[in-house]
Design a protein around this motif. Sequence first.
Motif, PDB file in Angstrom:
ATOM      1  N   VAL A  20     -62.997 143.644  11.745  1.00 58.04           N
ATOM      2  CA  VAL A  20     -63.401 143.549  10.341  1.00 58.04           C
ATOM      3  C   VAL A  20     -63.456 144.948   9.720  1.00 58.04           C
ATOM      4  O   VAL A  20     -62.938 145.173   8.624  1.00 58.04           O
ATOM      5  CB  VAL A  20     -64.755 142.824  10.192  1.00 58.04           C
ATOM      6  N   ARG A  21     -64.067 145.890  10.420  1.00 55.46           N
ATOM      7  CA  ARG A  21     -64.178 147.261   9.910  1.00 55.46           C
ATOM      8  C   ARG A  21     -62.799 147.870   9.659  1.00 55.46           C
ATOM      9  O   ARG A  21     -62.542 148.459   8.605  1.00 55.46           O
ATOM     10  CB  ARG A  21     -64.962 148.142  10.873  1.00 55.46           C
ATOM     11  N   ALA A  22     -61.892 147.711  10.615  1.00 54.66           N
ATOM     12  CA  ALA A  22     -60.542 148.274  10.472  1.00 54.66           C
ATOM     13  C   ALA A  22     -59.809 147.651   9.284  1.00 54.66           C
ATOM     14  O   ALA A  22     -59.164 148.367   8.499  1.00 54.66           O
ATOM     15  CB  ALA A  22     -59.750 148.071  11.763  1.00 54.66           C
ATOM     16  N   LEU A  23     -59.900 146.345   9.136  1.00 50.15           N
ATOM     17  CA  LEU A  23     -59.232 145.672   8.019  1.00 50.15           C
ATOM     18  C   LEU A  23     -59.853 146.066   6.678  1.00 50.15           C
ATOM     19  O   LEU A  23     -59.135 146.280   5.696  1.00 50.15           O
ATOM     20  CB  LEU A  23     -59.292 144.154   8.196  1.00 50.15           C
ATOM     21  N   ARG A  24     -61.184 146.183   6.639  1.00 55.22           N
ATOM     22  CA  ARG A  24     -61.864 146.584   5.403  1.00 55.22           C
ATOM     23  C   ARG A  24     -61.428 147.984   4.987  1.00 55.22           C
ATOM     24  O   ARG A  24     -61.077 148.221   3.827  1.00 55.22           O
ATOM     25  CB  ARG A  24     -63.380 146.552   5.593  1.00 55.22           C
ATOM     26  N   PHE A  29     -61.769 149.522   0.999  1.00 55.59           N
ATOM     27  CA  PHE A  29     -63.134 149.212   0.573  1.00 55.59           C
ATOM     28  C   PHE A  29     -64.151 150.036   1.353  1.00 55.59           C
ATOM     29  O   PHE A  29     -64.009 150.202   2.568  1.00 55.59           O
ATOM     30  CB  PHE A  29     -63.480 147.740   0.852  1.00 55.59           C
ATOM     31  N   SER A  30     -65.199 150.480   0.664  1.00 55.93           N
ATOM     32  CA  SER A  30     -66.385 150.952   1.381  1.00 55.93           C
ATOM     33  C   SER A  30     -67.114 149.694   1.837  1.00 55.93           C
ATOM     34  O   SER A  30     -66.867 148.598   1.317  1.00 55.93           O
ATOM     35  CB  SER A  30     -67.295 151.769   0.465  1.00 55.93           C
ATOM     36  N   GLN A  31     -68.014 149.842   2.760  1.00 52.19           N
ATOM     37  CA  GLN A  31     -68.767 148.678   3.225  1.00 52.19           C
ATOM     38  C   GLN A  31     -69.565 148.057   2.078  1.00 52.19           C
ATOM     39  O   GLN A  31     -69.589 146.836   1.915  1.00 52.19           O
ATOM     40  CB  GLN A  31     -69.696 149.099   4.360  1.00 52.19           C
ATOM     41  N   GLU A  32     -70.186 148.895   1.282  1.00 53.36           N
ATOM     42  CA  GLU A  32     -70.992 148.400   0.165  1.00 53.36           C
ATOM     43  C   GLU A  32     -70.141 147.689  -0.885  1.00 53.36           C
ATOM     44  O   GLU A  32     -70.487 146.592  -1.335  1.00 53.36           O
ATOM     45  CB  GLU A  32     -71.765 149.551  -0.481  1.00 53.36           C
ATOM     46  N   ASP A  33     -69.020 148.288  -1.276  1.00 49.96           N
ATOM     47  CA  ASP A  33     -68.150 147.664  -2.278  1.00 49.96           C
ATOM     48  C   ASP A  33     -67.576 146.341  -1.772  1.00 49.96           C
ATOM     49  O   ASP A  33     -67.461 145.379  -2.522  1.00 49.96           O
ATOM     50  CB  ASP A  33     -67.015 148.604  -2.681  1.00 49.96           C
ATOM     51  N   LEU A  36     -70.271 143.646  -1.907  1.00 50.53           N
ATOM     52  CA  LEU A  36     -70.444 143.190  -3.292  1.00 50.53           C
ATOM     53  C   LEU A  36     -69.285 142.279  -3.719  1.00 50.53           C
ATOM     54  O   LEU A  36     -69.497 141.263  -4.374  1.00 50.53           O
ATOM     55  CB  LEU A  36     -70.539 144.385  -4.237  1.00 50.53           C
ATOM     56  N   GLU A  37     -68.087 142.659  -3.343  1.00 48.27           N
ATOM     57  CA  GLU A  37     -66.879 141.888  -3.703  1.00 48.27           C
ATOM     58  C   GLU A  37     -66.932 140.461  -3.171  1.00 48.27           C
ATOM     59  O   GLU A  37     -66.518 139.524  -3.847  1.00 48.27           O
ATOM     60  CB  GLU A  37     -65.639 142.614  -3.167  1.00 48.27           C
ATOM     61  N   ILE A  38     -67.433 140.297  -1.950  1.00 44.35           N
ATOM     62  CA  ILE A  38     -67.410 138.968  -1.330  1.00 44.35           C
ATOM     63  C   ILE A  38     -68.748 138.240  -1.410  1.00 44.35           C
ATOM     64  O   ILE A  38     -68.873 137.123  -0.931  1.00 44.35           O
ATOM     65  CB  ILE A  38     -66.912 139.032   0.129  1.00 44.35           C
ATOM     66  N   GLY A  39     -69.742 138.868  -1.996  1.00 45.67           N
ATOM     67  CA  GLY A  39     -71.017 138.188  -2.198  1.00 45.67           C
ATOM     68  C   GLY A  39     -71.918 138.117  -0.979  1.00 45.67           C
ATOM     69  O   GLY A  39     -72.710 137.186  -0.850  1.00 45.67           O
ATOM     70  N   LEU A  40     -71.796 139.099  -0.104  1.00 41.91           N
ATOM     71  CA  LEU A  40     -72.686 139.187   1.051  1.00 41.91           C
ATOM     72  C   LEU A  40     -73.457 140.493   0.967  1.00 41.91           C
ATOM     73  O   LEU A  40     -73.011 141.448   0.342  1.00 41.91           O
ATOM     74  CB  LEU A  40     -71.895 139.132   2.364  1.00 41.91           C
ATOM     75  N   ASP A  41     -74.606 140.541   1.601  1.00 43.43           N
ATOM     76  CA  ASP A  41     -75.420 141.745   1.600  1.00 43.43           C
ATOM     77  C   ASP A  41     -74.772 142.836   2.444  1.00 43.43           C
ATOM     78  O   ASP A  41     -74.188 142.558   3.492  1.00 43.43           O
ATOM     79  CB  ASP A  41     -76.804 141.399   2.154  1.00 43.43           C
ATOM     80  N   CYS A  65     -61.000 135.964   2.685  1.00 39.64           N
ATOM     81  CA  CYS A  65     -60.545 135.928   1.288  1.00 39.64           C
ATOM     82  C   CYS A  65     -60.666 137.301   0.647  1.00 39.64           C
ATOM     83  O   CYS A  65     -59.777 137.724  -0.098  1.00 39.64           O
ATOM     84  CB  CYS A  65     -61.337 134.895   0.493  1.00 39.64           C
ATOM     85  N   GLY A  66     -61.752 138.010   0.933  1.00 38.41           N
ATOM     86  CA  GLY A  66     -61.930 139.354   0.386  1.00 38.41           C
ATOM     87  C   GLY A  66     -60.868 140.324   0.859  1.00 38.41           C
ATOM     88  O   GLY A  66     -60.491 141.253   0.141  1.00 38.41           O
TER      89      GLY A  66
END
Length: 80
Positions: A20-24, A29-33, A36-41, A65-66
């Motif tokens: 997940v980290r590698a794909l993000r 994306f930053s972790q925070e962005d 926010l984009e996918i609606g999770l904390d 999806c994100g």
Amino acid sequence: MKNTYTVADRKYLKAFGARVRALRKAAGFSQEDFALEIGLDRTYMGGVERGERNLALLNLRKIACGLKISVAELLVFPAK
């Protein structure tokens, strides 16, 4: 009650978190962005990426999806 995972479970969750980290990061994306984009904390996403969370199916779909990939593609990673 705290979940107890086997050593193999923990390794699997960590390998998934690394995926997940590698794909993000590859998606820019930053972790925070991303959270926010996918609606999770953001702290939930941090737990996912560190292998501390056992995800629910709908959250897997949100992450995929994100990242604009299928859930199946998200789940292709080397289990360590």
